[in-house]
Design a protein around this motif. Sequence first.
Motif, PDB file in Angstrom:
ATOM      1  N   ARG A  42       0.852  -1.186   0.000  1.00 55.98           N
ATOM      2  CA  ARG A  42       0.000   0.000   0.000  1.00 55.98           C
ATOM      3  C   ARG A  42       0.886   1.235   0.000  1.00 55.98           C
ATOM      4  NH1 ARG A  42      -4.573  -0.914   4.575  1.00 55.98           N
ATOM      5  NH2 ARG A  42      -2.767  -0.578   5.916  1.00 55.98           N
ATOM      6  N   TRP A  43       0.437   2.270  -0.696  1.00 57.94           N
ATOM      7  CA  TRP A  43       1.222   3.494  -0.854  1.00 57.94           C
ATOM      8  C   TRP A  43       0.625   4.630  -0.027  1.00 57.94           C
ATOM      9  CZ3 TRP A  43       5.728   3.663  -3.746  1.00 57.94           C
ATOM     10  CH2 TRP A  43       6.007   2.492  -4.465  1.00 57.94           C
ATOM     11  N   HIS A 106      -0.963  12.665  -4.842  1.00 58.03           N
ATOM     12  CA  HIS A 106      -1.235  11.784  -3.704  1.00 58.03           C
ATOM     13  C   HIS A 106      -2.734  11.523  -3.541  1.00 58.03           C
ATOM     14  CE1 HIS A 106       2.853  11.432  -2.484  1.00 58.03           C
ATOM     15  NE2 HIS A 106       3.007  12.713  -2.276  1.00 58.03           N
ATOM     16  N   ILE A 109      -3.454   8.782  -5.979  1.00 57.57           N
ATOM     17  CA  ILE A 109      -2.985   7.483  -5.471  1.00 57.57           C
ATOM     18  C   ILE A 109      -3.942   6.950  -4.407  1.00 57.57           C
ATOM     19  CG2 ILE A 109      -1.113   6.335  -4.221  1.00 57.57           C
ATOM     20  CD1 ILE A 109       0.790   8.433  -5.560  1.00 57.57           C
ATOM     21  N   ARG A 113      -6.669   3.278  -4.528  1.00 59.54           N
ATOM     22  CA  ARG A 113      -6.690   2.135  -3.615  1.00 59.54           C
ATOM     23  C   ARG A 113      -8.012   1.381  -3.691  1.00 59.54           C
ATOM     24  NH1 ARG A 113      -5.480   2.914   2.731  1.00 59.54           N
ATOM     25  NH2 ARG A 113      -3.429   3.507   1.909  1.00 59.54           N
ATOM     26  N   GLN A 118      -3.344   1.140  -7.036  1.00 60.33           N
ATOM     27  CA  GLN A 118      -2.314   2.059  -6.562  1.00 60.33           C
ATOM     28  C   GLN A 118      -0.979   1.852  -7.263  1.00 60.33           C
ATOM     29  OE1 GLN A 118      -2.283   1.801  -2.171  1.00 60.33           O
ATOM     30  NE2 GLN A 118      -2.806   3.966  -2.220  1.00 60.33           N
TER      31      GLN A 118
END
Length: 224
Positions: A42-43, A106, A109, A113, A118
């Motif tokens: 996960r980012w 961001h 991103i 999810r 992502q």
Amino acid sequence: MTEAATITVDVISDVMCPWCYIGKRRLEAALRQVTDIDVSVRWHPYQLDGTLPKEGKDRQQYLSDKFGGLNNALSFYQQIEAAGAEEGIPFAFDRIRLSPNTLDCHRLILWARADDLQDEVVERLFKAYFIDGKDLTNPETLVDVAQDAGMQSDLVEQLLETDSDLEKTKKSIGQAQEMGVTGVPCFIIDGRFAVAGAEKAETLAAAIRHADETRTAEPKQAMH
């Protein structure tokens, strides 16, 4: 595998950070070394420079200000180019015209999810910036990235015109700073171990394997 068997790797990263691009490649290589372990990546957001205006800043001026002259910056980025070449990344720093404020990146991103996209979005953002020299402050660039990654680009275009999840993104960045993260990439493995910097694939693989071997029956609490 059961959900409890999954090792989560939370990557704290900024898309204008070349070492984060290198770190992504090394993480991918690490995952190929631990195929017997179920790993979820996960980012999470970070900003190398949160003072950049929303419209970004001229790249040459930014580098001159940051490194005390363009010659100093050139020397610094030559090292990064060499490291990138080892990982198959053809950095094209000369194509970059603007150093971006990455908050909107961001947000994109974060939205990715929900569709488990992502990784696709992060990859395309890195490529757009570091290889194609695209302007990451331009909503059209982000919409194109979303579309290429398989997201609902029409929805993304609408959301970018709003402040949706802006405060949530800033809060996440603040959370990383409160955790003591001062540079990226930073890999949080199973919510227990931190690997700071773009470490070699072998180091990341060893950390993932160690996390798997030392975990208890209960899954650890990862970042949100």
